[in-house]
Design a protein around this motif. Sequence first.
Motif, PDB file in Angstrom:
ATOM      1  N   ALA A  99       0.821  -1.164   0.223  1.00 16.44           N
ATOM      2  CA  ALA A  99       0.067  -0.034   0.160  1.00 16.44           C
ATOM      3  C   ALA A  99       0.919   1.150   0.054  1.00 16.44           C
ATOM      4  O   ALA A  99       0.604   2.163  -0.768  1.00 16.44           O
ATOM      5  CB  ALA A  99      -1.094  -0.101   1.244  1.00 16.44           C
ATOM      6  N   ALA A 100       1.940   1.286   0.725  1.00 14.13           N
ATOM      7  CA  ALA A 100       2.906   2.287   0.908  1.00 14.13           C
ATOM      8  C   ALA A 100       3.570   2.558  -0.621  1.00 14.13           C
ATOM      9  O   ALA A 100       3.444   3.928  -0.966  1.00 14.13           O
ATOM     10  CB  ALA A 100       3.876   2.081   1.915  1.00 14.13           C
ATOM     11  N   GLY A 101       3.867   1.449  -1.070  1.00 15.86           N
ATOM     12  CA  GLY A 101       4.472   1.741  -2.651  1.00 15.86           C
ATOM     13  C   GLY A 101       3.400   2.228  -3.780  1.00 15.86           C
ATOM     14  O   GLY A 101       3.983   2.781  -4.505  1.00 15.86           O
ATOM     15  N   LEU A 102       2.336   1.804  -3.154  1.00 16.73           N
ATOM     16  CA  LEU A 102       1.263   2.340  -4.127  1.00 16.73           C
ATOM     17  C   LEU A 102       0.758   3.697  -3.984  1.00 16.73           C
ATOM     18  O   LEU A 102      -0.106   4.162  -4.653  1.00 16.73           O
ATOM     19  CB  LEU A 102       0.143   1.248  -4.173  1.00 16.73           C
ATOM     20  CG  LEU A 102       0.294  -0.104  -4.939  1.00 16.73           C
ATOM     21  CD1 LEU A 102      -0.898  -0.983  -4.341  1.00 16.73           C
ATOM     22  CD2 LEU A 102       0.557  -0.084  -6.358  1.00 16.73           C
ATOM     23  N   GLY A 103       1.534   4.290  -2.945  1.00 14.07           N
ATOM     24  CA  GLY A 103       1.116   5.778  -2.678  1.00 14.07           C
ATOM     25  C   GLY A 103       0.164   6.145  -1.752  1.00 14.07           C
ATOM     26  O   GLY A 103      -0.091   7.336  -1.291  1.00 14.07           O
ATOM     27  N   ALA A 104       0.201   5.250  -0.762  1.00 15.31           N
ATOM     28  CA  ALA A 104      -0.891   5.464   0.485  1.00 15.31           C
ATOM     29  C   ALA A 104      -0.033   6.008   1.786  1.00 15.31           C
ATOM     30  O   ALA A 104       1.088   5.728   1.958  1.00 15.31           O
ATOM     31  CB  ALA A 104      -1.368   4.389   0.867  1.00 15.31           C
TER      32      ALA A 104
END
Lengths: 269, 350
Positions: free
Chosen positions: A170-175
């Motif tokens: 999720a962090a890698g996807l921009g969250a």
Amino acid sequence: MRRTRRRSAGNIVLGIFAAAVFAFLLLPLLVVFPISLSSAAYLQFPPPGYSWQWYQRYLDDPSWIEATLRSVQVATLCTVLAMALGVPLAFFLVRSRFPGVRVLDRVTAAPIIVPTIILSIALYGVFARLQLIGAWYGLAVAHAVLALPFVVILVSAGLRGFDEAQEQAAAGLGATWPRIIWRVTLPQLRPSLVSAAFLSFISSFDELVVAMFLSGASMTLPKKMFDNILMEIDPTIAAVSVLQILLVSVALGLTSLFGRGALTTTITR
Amino acid sequence: MQLSVQRIVRRFGPVAALGGVDLEVAEGEFLTILGPSGSGKTTLLKAIAGFEIPDEGTVLLGGEDVTLAPPRQRDVGMVFQNYALFPHLTVAQNVAFPLEMRRRPRAEVARRVEDVLRLVELQSFGGRLPRQLSGGQQQRVALARAVVFGPRLLLLDEPFGALDRKLRESLQLEVRRLQRSLRLTTLFITHDQEEALIMSDRIAVMDKGRIQQIGLPGDLYARPATRFVADFLGESNLLEGTASAASASIPGFGEVPLAAPQPAGPVTLLLRPEALRLGGEVEALPCRARGTVVETVFLGLSAKLRLRLQDGPEVLARVPLRPSAPPPAAEGEVVTVGFSPEDVHVVPRA
């Protein structure tokens, strides 16, 4: 042949055992229900006849209704507090690499280990000084202390089974972190959260010892029931019990309704 | 976008997981990091994705220094080993996730999700939950989610490990097709050398926290720069011997002429199993040895033979098979094997 016969014999024994345990669990209900509908003015089993009079008595008595509403109020605030404190604490205990964290994990069970009556006396001393005796929110705070271990234990267990790679994804996807927790982590902990909230609510709603010390003149339902038994033994208490059981059953039903979808997802993942 | 990794060091206690790694990936290139587990390839990937902050060195993405940037600011799409799909969200919601985090308008989100699901041939699966999909379909959802927001870089962390062979092969080609059509700069992590050879523009072989060699798949296979690369990439016979000027003395084979003179002393020659011949043609070859067949393995198109050479080591030979031809040799049989000197590569000494 022999093997199948033996296995079925085992199944029968297990079935009888399970039936016995269920009977043990449900027998009290089988006594309480008929008594609550008794036509007699005292506790008698089996009842001589049937009527709704004790339910009517409960509904007509403002002190019963008041006690019920207060218990709901206390249990609700207790649940909110226990969740608000317990969920972040569970995150800390599971995720922190702080060296003493294993010890702290054990310490959170303290309210379960310490005898409730000792805890009550201690809280009484503190609350008397703070003039919180008789305040419903004071009792809710005390109940939250008792409910906290349930929340921490259940949510920690849920978190330990959660795949942290999802948070990385999720962090890698921009969250951002708040959105990761809100959109990815908490939805998957839903069964644990719902169970924790339910247990918090019930533990407060049903709690007598702490309430006896701290509730003063403003009674909760268990306290009122206790006093009722001391003063006048009539089947009103059975009717109240039945209503209490129904309320808890509804809460339990809601728990499984809201907990279920997420639960199956977590298990099959 | 171009990726440039400069002298990255990452230590865990006394152990250097990355011991100064340099890497350049050109725009649109498919580069594979190949290495055994514990070689540091995952740590390198994490440093590039932002899950790990290196102790030293720089990560540049399209010229921008992102060494210390949090993952969400890097615009890097990543496919995890176990896919890390969100089990409580549908396929469409999973794919929409990175777009929603970027607060794109709803209509655009819907359109792009549909487009990318069509690209991975899952357009009718948008409403399903991940657990209702097969492993290969989940993998394609993970890929769709990683590319839907137009990342500057695509990272693939052993994404085919959990799939069976047939499915793996078709997905490898599909990923390659998608990567080419989107012109995505891609870094692919694997320990599977066959996979690396199939998919890559270039391969970087990693071991012990360092890149041992980087180059075209064919170059790495034919001319490995270290013993480790020779051994790790493909099957190999590493023949130990003694060099003296233009030839090397190899036990079993005798004197083997070398293409380039080597300094006198110990030398290692790489001979791929398919360069070792068997049967009638051997008589014409200058380098020959006799050996006993210890084991034969039937592989369909070819057979693999393990031989113990007389006065020499054990070697592997891979001989092509034709359906009508008899098997090349039986176990226990004594045969002559040989190779042509130009098929030999001298492995440089470390």
